[in-house]
Motif scaffolding. Structure first.
Motif, mmCIF file in Angstrom:
data_model
loop_
_atom_site.group_PDB
_atom_site.id
_atom_site.type_symbol
_atom_site.label_atom_id
_atom_site.label_comp_id
_atom_site.label_asym_id
_atom_site.label_seq_id
_atom_site.Cartn_x
_atom_site.Cartn_y
_atom_site.Cartn_z
ATOM 1 N N ASP A 1 -14.531 6.192 6.053
ATOM 2 C CA ASP A 1 -13.268 6.331 5.332
ATOM 3 C C ASP A 1 -12.719 7.751 5.440
ATOM 4 O O ASP A 1 -11.514 7.962 5.601
ATOM 5 N N ASN A 2 -13.598 8.735 5.358
ATOM 6 C CA ASN A 2 -13.166 10.132 5.291
ATOM 7 C C ASN A 2 -13.150 10.843 6.644
ATOM 8 O O ASN A 2 -12.343 11.761 6.847
ATOM 9 N N PHE A 3 -14.042 10.449 7.550
ATOM 10 C CA PHE A 3 -14.193 11.196 8.794
ATOM 11 C C PHE A 3 -14.007 10.368 10.063
ATOM 12 O O PHE A 3 -13.927 10.947 11.153
ATOM 13 N N GLY A 4 -13.970 9.054 9.960
ATOM 14 C CA GLY A 4 -13.930 8.202 11.147
ATOM 15 C C GLY A 4 -12.532 8.062 11.721
ATOM 16 O O GLY A 4 -11.679 7.400 11.117
ATOM 17 N N VAL B 1 -9.604 2.432 9.228
ATOM 18 C CA VAL B 1 -8.708 2.305 8.078
ATOM 19 C C VAL B 1 -9.093 1.083 7.252
ATOM 20 O O VAL B 1 -9.805 0.189 7.720
ATOM 21 N N GLY B 2 -8.610 1.040 6.014
ATOM 22 C CA GLY B 2 -8.862 -0.106 5.139
ATOM 23 C C GLY B 2 -10.334 -0.333 4.867
ATOM 24 O O GLY B 2 -10.790 -1.487 4.813
ATOM 25 N N VAL B 3 -11.098 0.727 4.667
ATOM 26 C CA VAL B 3 -12.545 0.604 4.471
ATOM 27 C C VAL B 3 -12.853 -0.013 3.115
ATOM 28 O O VAL B 3 -12.374 0.448 2.085
ATOM 29 N N HIS C 1 -10.573 -1.157 12.813
ATOM 30 C CA HIS C 1 -10.545 -0.093 13.808
ATOM 31 C C HIS C 1 -9.170 -0.152 14.449
ATOM 32 O O HIS C 1 -8.877 -1.018 15.271
ATOM 33 N N GLN C 2 -8.308 0.770 14.050
ATOM 34 C CA GLN C 2 -6.888 0.665 14.351
ATOM 35 C C GLN C 2 -6.589 0.691 15.843
ATOM 36 O O GLN C 2 -5.731 -0.047 16.325
ATOM 37 N N GLN D 1 -11.022 -6.223 13.505
ATOM 38 C CA GLN D 1 -11.494 -6.263 12.123
ATOM 39 C C GLN D 1 -13.015 -6.227 12.200
ATOM 40 O O GLN D 1 -13.631 -7.101 12.817
ATOM 41 N N CYS D 2 -13.635 -5.231 11.586
ATOM 42 C CA CYS D 2 -15.072 -5.000 11.763
ATOM 43 C C CYS D 2 -15.851 -5.224 10.469
ATOM 44 O O CYS D 2 -15.386 -4.861 9.388
#
Length: 582
Positions: free
Chosen positions: A294-297, A301-303, A318-319, A324-325
């Motif tokens: 959420d902060n560094f990846g 998005v949307g974690v 994973h935009q 969708q992961c």
């Protein structure tokens, strides 16, 4: 996320275009260096149309494929590119860091390039010359990843060069697929066409492994020897374009060096923190990884951290790739299930064609859904197809117990007390002598399950035969490894009855075609295309109270009358005849 497959068949006559979804459109662009791969895929597609043909080419083990793909992903980078870029100058620039083995472009939320170097050292060389961007009033969080952003110092320098030529990488629209099916020469051709249009491409598969590898780079900050491995549809050969990406964080290799015996009287162990249970450890690990994503990846998005589920997971988008992961940890049984399906899919060319078609049929009639609920899942449908193919005479697929008898010492696998042993070498499994066409198998599948005693019998691919249901669930399909579990426990009685009704109706439609001899060249939907149209059972159900028998019973009686008709006979080639084998 990538657009999902066909779900709008009920509106085909009115909606020639696929409905718009808020997901990136994947388009594959020019990709020099993949000609050989394209040729291989064309050969595979051509060979897959021959029913029951024996492929004497040595087949790779699942573990070998996984290892090769992972190593390939580790020397691959992902680059967000300017919309107009000279491919020639782009490749020349990157080649300063080492020879390039492969590359392709795709469109998602922008133009992206996937570039595979020949050596991992080339990635490090590129990283060493890459800077952290200046964000003006905002602050950038520095992170050394393999996801880059390419900017042009002089955009006019690129316009004179020929840019990439786009080529569609998405599944076909409902209208396009419908046209392809109607133009096919036979039902066998229809099933193989659907498979070819919806199966994962080589580029899509590479992108999935690369996405896992990028997530592994983030997790490695805490667990340097970890691995993030894809499982499920992405690797079991039954994934379709647009399917989710399931992955698990494998921590088993960390500190597992006990095979190297140390000399002397000393034993060294890592100093670690202890928690009350394995589940709590999993929750803590996934919580930290979720925060990192959420902060560094980059591009994550949307974690969502779903830690109280039966199997804790982190869900995110994973935009760049559009996937969708779902990330879990140490889910080794799921990976073993993926290997088993991979083996079944590789044993006979008819297996994947049947599974893809039955799944498409189920989705067209809303028997399956991407939303959790009382619906039948794709995994359950796959198990049903495998079970049906085990029941043919002679069997098309071996039972899991038989695969276990072929296993040797290196195949032995016990996971959490469950015996997951089966042979891993595909080349040691004898091919089936069954020569039934896909047309016959499709008819027989619907007839088999349209008359299956779901009220008392369980589906069991370990033994390849029905068993008495151990519990009162409407549909019972035994988990192949965790044998006390029912993988279809969520399915309601109404949804199971809907499946049975539609199976009987589909069998009736195909038998009626045998009787009426419709021409494939006519404008009327036929074969698989006819099965994907709105169900007549829906209109029947509106006034079924006025009738003496339910629609499903009438269809069943019609089917029985057709089967008993003297004009119908069985033909192993499946040419407009009715097979009575169930």
């Amino acid at each position: 996320m990538a657009a999902r497959g066909v779900g709008l068949w009920s509106r085909l006559p009115l909606c020639p275009q696929r409905s718009r979804v808020l997901r990136p459109i994947h388009r594959l662009l020019s990709r020099p260096g993949t000609v050989a791969a394209d040729a291989r895929r064309e050969q595979q597609s051509a060979g897959s149309t021959e029913t029951g043909s024996e492929d004497r080419t040595p087949k790779k083990r699942f573990s070998e494929v996984q290892k090769e793909r992972r190593e390939q992903a580790q020397r691959t980078i992902l680059i967000l590119c300017p919309n107009k870029i000279s491919e020639k100058k782009f490749l020349k620039y990157l080649s300063q860091h080492g020879p390039i083995n492969n590359h392709f472009f795709f469109e998602s939320f922008g133009l992206y390039a996937v570039v595979e170097f020949c050596q991992k050292e080339s990635v490090a060389s590129l990283q060493n010359l890459t800077r952290t961007p200046s964000m003006g009033t905002e602050a950038a969080i520095p992170f050394r990843s393999r996801f880059f952003n390419l900017k042009l110092k002089n955009s006019s320098d690129q316009t004179s060069e020929q840019s990439c030529i786009p080529c569609n990488q998405s599944p076909p629209s409902s209208k396009k697929l419908f046209e392809l099916l109607c133009d096919a020469e036979s039902i066998d051709d229809q099933l193989n066409t659907l498979l070819k249009e919806f199966q994962l491409t080589e580029e899509n598969t590479k992108l999935r492994y690369l996405t896992c590898s990028l997530i592994e780079d983030i997790a490695a900050a805490y667990f340097p020897d970890c691995a993030v491995r894809p499982f499920g549809s992405s690797v079991n050969s039954f994934g379709k374009l647009g399917c989710d990406l399931d992955m698990f964080l494998d921590l088993d290799e960390i500190g597992n060096f006990s095979a190297h015996k140390t000399s002397g009287n000393f034993l060294m162990e890592f100093q670690v923190k202890n928690v009350p249970s394995e589940r709590i450890a999993t929750q803590k690990i996934l919580s930290v990884i979720g925060e990192c994503l959420d902060n560094f990846g980059p591009g994550c998005v949307g974690v969502q951290k779903i830690l109280n589920a039966r199997c804790p997971l982190v869900r995110f988008s994973h935009q760049a790739s559009g996937f969708q992961c779902d990330l879990t940890t140490n889910n080794r049984i799921a990976l073993k299930s993926s290997e088993l399906l991979y083996i079944y899919g590789a044993l006979d060319s008819r297996v994947r064609a049947m599974v893809f078609s039955i799944r498409c049929w189920a989705r067209a009639h809303s028997l399956t859904s991407s939303i959790p609920g009382a619906w039948i899942t794709n995994f359950s449908l796959t198990m049903m197809v495998i079970f049906f193919l085990q029941r043919r005479s002679p069997p098309i697929l071996p039972t899991l117990d038989y695969l276990k008898t072929l296993a040797d010492a290196e195949d032995k696998c016990i996971i959490e007390g469950h015996n997951c042993t089966f042979i891993c070498d595909l080349n040691r499994i004898k091919p089936s002598k069954n020569t039934e066409t896909l047309e016959i198998l499709l008819k027989e599948f619907f007839e088999f399950f349209g008359n299956f005693a779901f009220n008392k019998n369980s589906i069991n691919i370990r033994q390849g035969r029905e068993q008495n249901k151990p519990e009162p669930s409407p549909l019972h399909i035994q988990n192949p490894f965790e044998t006390s579990l029912n993988i279809s426990k969520n399915v309601s009685q109404s949804q199971l009855q809907k499946f049975v009704d539609l199976a009987r109706e589909s069998a009736w439609i195909l038998h009626q075609e045998d009787k009426d001899h419709p021409s494939p060249s006519s404008n009327q939907p036929w074969g698989l295309a006819a099965l994907l149209l709105p169900s007549v059972a829906k209109s029947m159900s509106r006034d079924k109270k006025k009738r003496k028998k339910p629609a499903s019973e009438r269809v069943k009686n019609l089917l029985e009358s057709i089967k008993s008709s003297p004009e119908n006979s069985t033909n192993t080639n499946g040419k407009r005849t009715v097979s009575t084998q169930a």
